[in-house]
Every structure is written in structure tokens, then in C-alpha cells.
Design an enzyme around this catalytic site. Sequence first.
Site, PDB file in Angstrom:
ATOM      1  N   LEU A  50     -13.808   0.605  -1.574  1.00 58.32           N
ATOM      2  CA  LEU A  50     -13.461   1.909  -1.011  1.00 58.32           C
ATOM      3  C   LEU A  50     -12.648   1.786   0.275  1.00 58.32           C
ATOM      4  O   LEU A  50     -13.032   2.274   1.334  1.00 58.32           O
ATOM      5  CB  LEU A  50     -14.736   2.733  -0.788  1.00 58.32           C
ATOM      6  CG  LEU A  50     -15.523   3.024  -2.071  1.00 58.32           C
ATOM      7  CD1 LEU A  50     -16.790   3.806  -1.778  1.00 58.32           C
ATOM      8  CD2 LEU A  50     -14.667   3.791  -3.078  1.00 58.32           C
TER       9      LEU A  50
ATOM     10  N   LYS B 273       5.814  -3.397 -10.549  1.00 58.26           N
ATOM     11  CA  LYS B 273       5.449  -2.861  -9.223  1.00 58.26           C
ATOM     12  C   LYS B 273       6.068  -3.712  -8.108  1.00 58.26           C
ATOM     13  O   LYS B 273       6.502  -3.195  -7.075  1.00 58.26           O
ATOM     14  CB  LYS B 273       3.919  -2.824  -9.070  1.00 58.26           C
ATOM     15  CG  LYS B 273       3.437  -2.387  -7.678  1.00 58.26           C
ATOM     16  CD  LYS B 273       3.942  -0.998  -7.330  1.00 58.26           C
ATOM     17  CE  LYS B 273       3.473  -0.386  -6.041  1.00 58.26           C
ATOM     18  NZ  LYS B 273       3.104  -1.108  -4.928  1.00 58.26           N
TER      19      LYS B 273
ATOM     20  N   HIS C   9       9.495  -2.639  -7.843  1.00 57.99           N
ATOM     21  CA  HIS C   9       9.459  -1.337  -7.162  1.00 57.99           C
ATOM     22  C   HIS C   9       9.438  -1.565  -5.653  1.00 57.99           C
ATOM     23  O   HIS C   9      10.199  -0.951  -4.902  1.00 57.99           O
ATOM     24  CB  HIS C   9       8.205  -0.567  -7.604  1.00 57.99           C
ATOM     25  CG  HIS C   9       7.871   0.621  -6.757  1.00 57.99           C
ATOM     26  ND1 HIS C   9       7.310   0.513  -5.488  1.00 57.99           N
ATOM     27  CD2 HIS C   9       8.035   1.948  -6.966  1.00 57.99           C
ATOM     28  CE1 HIS C   9       7.145   1.713  -4.975  1.00 57.99           C
ATOM     29  NE2 HIS C   9       7.569   2.602  -5.852  1.00 57.99           N
ATOM     30  N   ASN C  10       8.587  -2.458  -5.222  1.00 59.76           N
ATOM     31  CA  ASN C  10       8.480  -2.710  -3.787  1.00 59.76           C
ATOM     32  C   ASN C  10       9.745  -3.353  -3.231  1.00 59.76           C
ATOM     33  O   ASN C  10      10.139  -3.077  -2.104  1.00 59.76           O
ATOM     34  CB  ASN C  10       7.263  -3.593  -3.492  1.00 59.76           C
ATOM     35  CG  ASN C  10       5.975  -2.795  -3.566  1.00 59.76           C
ATOM     36  OD1 ASN C  10       5.944  -1.738  -4.172  1.00 59.76           O
ATOM     37  ND2 ASN C  10       4.919  -3.292  -2.965  1.00 59.76           N
TER      38      ASN C  10
HETATM   39  C1  6PG Z   1       3.542   1.765  -2.689  1.00 59.57           C
HETATM   40  C2  6PG Z   1       3.804   0.774  -1.611  1.00 59.57           C
HETATM   41  C3  6PG Z   1       2.545   0.086  -1.247  1.00 59.57           C
HETATM   42  C4  6PG Z   1       2.681  -0.691   0.053  1.00 59.57           C
HETATM   43  C5  6PG Z   1       3.153  -2.103  -0.174  1.00 59.57           C
HETATM   44  C6  6PG Z   1       4.317  -2.575   0.633  1.00 59.57           C
HETATM   45  O1  6PG Z   1       4.258   1.693  -3.666  1.00 59.57           O
HETATM   46  O2  6PG Z   1       2.657   2.590  -2.534  1.00 59.57           O
HETATM   47  O3  6PG Z   1       4.736  -0.154  -2.027  1.00 59.57           O
HETATM   48  O4  6PG Z   1       2.142  -0.660  -2.334  1.00 59.57           O
HETATM   49  O5  6PG Z   1       3.434   0.006   0.935  1.00 59.57           O
HETATM   50  O6  6PG Z   1       2.056  -2.862   0.095  1.00 59.57           O
HETATM   51  O7  6PG Z   1       3.875  -3.110   1.791  1.00 59.57           O
HETATM   52  P1  6PG Z   1       4.624  -4.106   2.744  1.00 59.57           P
HETATM   53  O8  6PG Z   1       5.805  -3.362   3.290  1.00 59.57           O
HETATM   54  O9  6PG Z   1       3.575  -4.322   3.779  1.00 59.57           O
HETATM   55  O10 6PG Z   1       4.973  -5.336   2.019  1.00 59.57           O
END
Ligand code: 6PG
Length: 637
Positions: A182, A360, A363-364
Amino acid sequence: MGTQKNQTDIEAKIIFIMGVSGCGKSTIGKLLAKEFNIPFFDGDDYHPKENIEKMANGIPLNDNDRNGWLKTLNLLAKKQLAKNSCVIVCSALKASYRNLLNKDIKQQTVWVHLAGSFDKINERLNNRSNHFMPSKLLKSQFEILENPEDALQIDINLSPKKIIAIIKSNLMNTSEFGLFGLGVMGKSLCRNLANNGVKISMFNRHVNDTEENVAKNFKAAHAELSNAKAFDDIASFVYSLEQPRRIMLMVNAGKTIDLVIEDLLPYLSKGDVLIDGGNSNYKKTKERLDYLLSKGIHFIGTGVSGGEEGALKGPSIMPSGNIKAYKSIQLYLEKIAAKDKNGLPCCTYVGPEGSGQFVKMVHNGIEYVEMQLLAEVVTIFEAMGKNLDEIASILESWKETAGSYLLEITNIILKKKEGKDWLVTKILDKAGNKGTGNWATIAAAELGTPNTLITSALFSRYTSFYKEERLQLSEKITKTEIPKLQLSINDVYEAYQFARIINHYQGFKLINEAAKKHSWNIQLSEIARIWTNGCIIRSTLMENLVETLKETNNILTDTTLLNSLNSYRYGAKKVVSQSVLNDVNTPALSEAVQFFNGITTAYSSANIIQAQRDFFGAHTYQRLDDESKKNHHTNWN
Ligand code: 6PG
């Protein structure tokens, strides 16, 4: 697995298992008691001597005979209730018998009726080697049986295992979905699930002084969680879930996931599904999936994007793994996901293995670039002499044609004041990261795809980290003090839009190349669709890409996009060259211009590289004038 049993959420409950002779009460009762590790009592063992004698002489008991016996069982139940739950089996055919049995303890009593036809039970009884019951006696039992309407009716034709599972999930009020961990994201997902009517169990570990009663306090703080169950004990948490279990892990990516898996394993059963909703490395996801499969447990690696707010109101969800296992959790993920403009959930089965977390990760990577581009845009406007409020209103005016979540939040960020000052000007200029941009860069390097913008955005964060060195060098290097950027706002807009298209081109290319290599069969248009809402990189551009990617996996083959790039190109080149001339740092914008230059160059400088390689390493080269593609080597000296 499944051997260490614990009492589930059945505190202070008496489970009466009833039915006519031969319905299987004792067998089921014993199994159930064993399953929950609670005492078992056979009502027949509590008859007074007189009743036993009567029955031994073949004289049926009347209501009077039963009265005292039922009261004894009621006392037994009450006594047990003070300590623990228990299972009591008793024919309890009449409502009046049941009223005696649960006198004063109705609220803590549950009834299970093992129901079957006369023929079936008669056949069963007659098949028992050491038992014979005249069918007349059985018939009389059926005659006096008053159907218990508030009992859970279970068909005795089902296997004992199934019967136990039904009792557990129905009577023990088991939860449909478990959320493990959580933290910020875990909490928001719990509330999202509960708001969508899902019966959930929530777990957070107990750590003295730092994490105490986290789940209980969280439940107490939110009205929508009134039906949720809160735990800090793993066994109780797991046993509170219906089978096959669905457990979503929202813990720190990395080693913690493996530790949590080991903690859970002793209590899991074959067919249970674990969902990793963190930013885990896709290769580790594949390893975990294989490891858990060897134990009969399914593992779904799932990208979840949208931050705290997205998790609460609807994130974009990117699940992968075994398709069948996914089907058993699909409903829940779709319920909590954001919805696209057509009302469809921003959640789609990405593909096998760790493909969801790969997607993902990309995505990041795209997110890193979009953030970096906005940071560069702000820097350019500042160098053009604009203050942050002015820059915010410029960004505001771009919403219409370049709208995105990141543009919106940057706009809000720029306007935020602390007293007279802008808050951002007080933030230490060292950009952190949690690793996904790093992995995306590694993946690109491994696959041989030119993800120059992700790399540039990542390395810009790394450069920012050398604050001390930057400070020292900045004192030694003379830079343009008052930049004179000969640029219009529109030039910057064009450069920004130009680089964004290149960013999305490179991002989707990375996914496409990985999909080909691993045979993941990823539908790029579907990925773009689930990225149109809920996630951090949602934008109007992404909306357009949904359609583009239906036609092609390479967005630069799309004439409209290519025309846009062409029309933005001049602005982009101006911005980059002016920035370079004025010492304004714009690595990602520059990279976009250079990449486009490279990818649109018919005959590149790679011939020189090939010649050099051949010179010192005899690595050979192919010739343009030799169609056989034969390798050539030259003695260059
Ligand atoms: C999302 C974000 C989330 C987070 C990442 C990136 O899609 O909700 O990408 O997963 O912001 O952890 O974080 P950093 O910038 O710290 O690598």
C-alpha cells in the site's frame, strides 16, 4: 505450497453443515475444518445415552428426544465461539432444530446445506460397505426436511474440492482481488477497485514504528473501503481471496518483487495469478514467469501508467504473460483502467512474456523525451527573455494543436509561485530517475535501434547530476551572457512538434523491433490507443497515431506526418542552430534534427566507417557496384 493453513477471515463463525444422512456432511465438514485449521465436531457424537440406545434399537428419535441434544450442540457452539470458529455437522432437517442450534448466535452462524436427490443419496448409502440404511428411513428424512432458505445450497454431485472452494468463496465472504503493497500507487488502485465495486483484500507489511496498521488505517480513512479487508499478515490475506486468486503486487521493482514472491508462495495454490504492476525489468519478468510457472502459478507483468491520480481515477494498463491467465484478471483491470474516447478501457493484452513491461519501459522512454523537450523549450524561451508566466501562457496557447498531459502540467508548474518567486526556480537542478529510461536505452542498444532521443533525454538527466563539476566548469568557460536568439515563438513551436514526431517514431520503432525479435505480435495501434488516456504520455498526437498505426508500423511512411515534419523542419533547424550559437543547451531538440538528417540521407558517411574498419581490422565491406553483396577487403597501405 498450500500446506500451511491458517484461519481465514472467519473469526467467530460457526459453520453448520447440514443435510440428510449420506449427503457427505462429515467428509466435507472435516475437509473444511482442515482447510481453515479450525475444530471439527460431529453432532452425532453428542447424543445422550438414551438417544443412542433408542437409535441402536432402531427406534426413530422424536422432537422431544432431539431437544436436549440440540441444546447441547448450541452450548458447544457458544463455547467454541468464545475461542474460535468451528465446523459442526448435524442433519438439522427442521427449521425448529436449526433455531435451537443457533439460538443467541444467529449472527455468527453460517449454514451449508449439502443437497442431493433421494435416488443419488440412496445409491450412495447402499454403496457403503459397512452401512445399510433402509430407504424407508431415508424417505422419512426427506419428508421432514424443511429447506433452509438462508443456507448455502451445494449440490453433492460436485467434487469435495469444488464444494470446499464454493464454501470458502461464498460463506467466508472471500475477496475477488488482492492488492499487496500500500504505497502511493497501491493505495490509489485499491480505492479505484473498490469504487468499481470489486471486493478487495489489501495487504501491507508490518514494520515496527514505521509501518504499523497501514492497511487498517487506510481502510478506516476511506468510506469506499468499508467492505474491503485489511491485513498485515500474509497468510490471512491470501486465504481471504477466492480461488484461483488474483493478487496484484504494488511493491518496489527489483529484488523486493522476488522476496515478496517467496513470502507468498507457501500460501498460494495452483492456478493462482500474481500480477506485477511495478516498473519491473521485462527480462526479469520473463524469468519470474518461468519460475512461477514451474510451481503452477501464473505471473502477469503489467505496465501501469498514470501516477497517483491515474491509479485512482483510471490508469493506462499494459498487461502481458499467459493469455489464459490474463483472461481471469482482464475484467478487473478493464474496470479500473481509464477509458479512451470511445469508452473502451485503456488496457489491452500486450503479448507474452515481459512484453507489457517492455512496452511500459518504452512508454517511459517517450515520457523522458517529452519532459526533456518541454524543459528545453522553457530554457529557450527564458533565453529569449521571457519570464515563466509568459512562457506558461505560450504553452497554454499550444494546447489546441500540441495538447498533451505533460504540456498541461508543465504549464501549471511554471505558474506556481512561492511568495513572489516561482517555485521551480528554487528546485535543485539534478534530475532523478528510477531506471526505465536506462533500460530503454540498453534495449535499444541491444536491438540495434537508433533511439537517440531517449538516450539524449536520459544522458541529459545524468549530466544534470554532475552539479559540482558543472559549477566548476561554468566558471572557467565563457558563455554568451545575453543570448540573442533570432527566433519567433512559432519557430520554437515547430521545433517542439518536430522533435515530438521523431520521438514517437523512435519509440514505436523500438517496440516494433522488439516484437519482431521476440515474436510478441504486438499491435502498435492498440498500444497507441491505450496511451490516449490515463497515462503520462497521452496527447492529441497519440490520438492521431492510433489511426496511423493501423496502416503502418513505421509512422514515417505516413504522408501526413512526413509533411508535418517537413513543414516543421525549418523552424527546428533554426532553433537548434540559434541555440548552439547562443550556448543554450538543447540536446534532445538537436538530436531530433540530426536524426532526421541522418534517416533522410541517401548516401551517408558510413562508407568511411566501413573503410576504417577494414583498414585496421580487415572487417571487409560491400561495394555499391557489386550486386552479389560479396565481402571485399583492401590492403589500404
Ligand atoms: C507513469 C510514470 C511512472 C513514473 C516512472 C518514471 O507512467 O506513471 O512513468 O511510472 O513516473 O517511474 O520515473 P523516473 O522519472 O523516476 O524514472
